[in-house]
Enzyme design. Structure first.
Site, PDB file in Angstrom:
ATOM      1  N   CYS A  98       0.814  -1.226   0.000  1.00  0.00           N
ATOM      2  CA  CYS A  98       0.000   0.000   0.000  1.00  0.00           C
ATOM      3  C   CYS A  98       0.845   1.273   0.000  1.00  0.00           C
ATOM      4  CB  CYS A  98      -0.924   0.017   1.206  1.00  0.00           C
ATOM      5  SG  CYS A  98      -1.851  -1.496   1.349  1.00  0.00           S
ATOM      6  N   ASN A 124     -10.055  -1.038   0.652  1.00  0.00           N
ATOM      7  CA  ASN A 124      -8.601  -0.908   0.564  1.00  0.00           C
ATOM      8  C   ASN A 124      -8.146  -1.462  -0.790  1.00  0.00           C
ATOM      9  OD1 ASN A 124      -5.833  -1.115   0.787  1.00  0.00           O
ATOM     10  ND2 ASN A 124      -5.845  -2.136   2.781  1.00  0.00           N
ATOM     11  N   HIS A 138      -3.729   6.770   3.177  1.00  0.00           N
ATOM     12  CA  HIS A 138      -4.069   5.453   2.623  1.00  0.00           C
ATOM     13  C   HIS A 138      -5.448   5.054   3.160  1.00  0.00           C
ATOM     14  CE1 HIS A 138      -4.081   1.331   1.552  1.00  0.00           C
ATOM     15  NE2 HIS A 138      -3.687   0.856   2.720  1.00  0.00           N
TER      16      HIS A 138
END
Ligand code: ACO
Length: 329
Positions: A116, A286, A256
């Protein structure tokens, strides 16, 4: 970075697959419910790639939009970096597949694996190439098809992930604008908390690895949560310090998008009002490397950034890794 050639974003584009998987759809697959998912994560739905769509296809769609917005032809590109943990194949790299699809003849191309944090890692890498004069521009894509490595019988993880891609073109910008600082880091000792074990040279694919579900994401959610809260705060402070800025200088915060509670704890630490934070975890869940660019591109498209605004991006992920950057829009 102040005395170096100023490098910033000159084009943006995004793409998410058409199919939407809602929390109520997931209720039919595993023992979960909308209330649990929304209260623990803030996620309401996520986009899922079609069977014939792979990461390079998502990246391609985002890239053609970013190139159009930059007014750049593919053959003018110097460098392509795809941040991903779900490449089409182990090799050739997804960046090479994309280079061919775009017709970006002559551009250097490679993938970058930092989960990520991959998009911020890739930005820092490409900015270095442009600042030192090796290249004049670069196409950076964060793209992941996490649905392909998600175990849809495991409620601990399957509610959390989605697919998508965000792309930016970077190049020289006027003085005072562009990237002001980066902070990248890793804690390899935490690697076992978030991993996909099968299919590499340590554990090549066998019937046993498939039966043992070694080709799916394994995550210790509670420990990753603690890591995320810790490093988001620390990286934010570091990157602000490197740019000579204070938290009051932030106009837009792009974290994020993994979990709304992690984002809220970072906002509290920075003392930021909700209107200064980009949140789209509710729509996309996500999406790993695509998460920050999807949020950035969406904010740009919605006109949330004015010329000269100070933007702070920060992410964390598998590795374990983290990456933060300050950008003057
Ligand atoms: N529906 C209903 N119940 C569930 C579900 C679900 N989908 N998932 C877990 N539960 C249960 C658990 O089984 C557990 O039950 P138990 O107490 O009987 O064992 C209970 O809910 C609580 O579980 P916790 O793990 O304590 O829940 P928590 O509040 O920590 O939330 C979560 C879990 C959402 C995973 C959280 O820990 C988190 O967001 N962690 C960070 C995840 C993250 O950011 N990952 C980044 C990955 S990015 C990358 O690099 C790919």
């Amino acid at each position: 970075m102040k005395n170096l050639r100023p490098v910033g974003i000159i084009g943006t584009g995004k793409y998410v697959p058409e199919k939407i998987l809602t929390n109520s759809d997931l209720e039919k697959i595993v023992e979960t419910n909308d209330e649990w998912i929304v209260s623990r994560t803030g996620i309401r739905e996520r986009h899922i790639a079609a069977p014939d769509e792979a990461t390079s296809d998502l990246a391609y769609e985002a890239s053609i939009r970013a190139l159009a917005s930059a007014g750049l032809k593919p053959e003018e590109l110097d460098l392509i970096i795809v941040a991903t943990i779900t490449p089409d194949t182990i090799f050739p790299s997804t960046a090479c597949v994309l280079q061919d699809k775009l017709g970006a003849k002559g551009a250097a191309a490679f993938d970058l694996s930092a989960a990520c944090s991959g998009f911020v890692y890739s930005l820092a890498t490409a900015v270095g190439f442009i600042q030192n004069g090796m290249y004049n521009n670069a196409l950076i894509i964060g793209a992941d098809t996490l649905s392909r490595i998600t175990d849809y019988t495991d409620r601990n993880t399957c509610v959390l992930f989605g697919d998508g891609a965000g792309a930016v073109v970077i190049g020289e910008v006027p003085k005072g604008r562009g990237f002001q600082s980066f902070d990248l880091g890793a804690e390899g000792a935490g690697g076992p908390l978030l991993k996909l074990e099968g299919g590499g040279s340590r554990l090549p694919a066998t019937v046993e690895t498939v039966e043992g579900k070694k080709h799916f994401i394994y995550m210790n959610g509670r420990e990753v949560f603690k890591f995320a809260v810790r490093v988001m705060g620390a990286a934010t402070e570091k990157v602000l310090g490197k740019a000579g800025l204070a938290k009051e200088d932030i106009d837009l915060f792009i974290p994020h998008q993994a979990n709304i509670r992690i984002i809220q704890s970072a906002m509290q630490r920075l003392d930021l009002p909700p209107e200064k934070c980009v949140i789209n975890v509710d729509k996309y869940a996500n999406t790993s490397a695509a998460s920050i660019p999807l949020a950035l591109v969406e904010a740009a498209e919605e006109g949330r950034m004015k010329e000269g605004d100070t933007v702070l991006m920060v992410g964390f992920g598998g590795g374990l890794t983290w990456g933060a950057s300050i950008l003057v829009w």
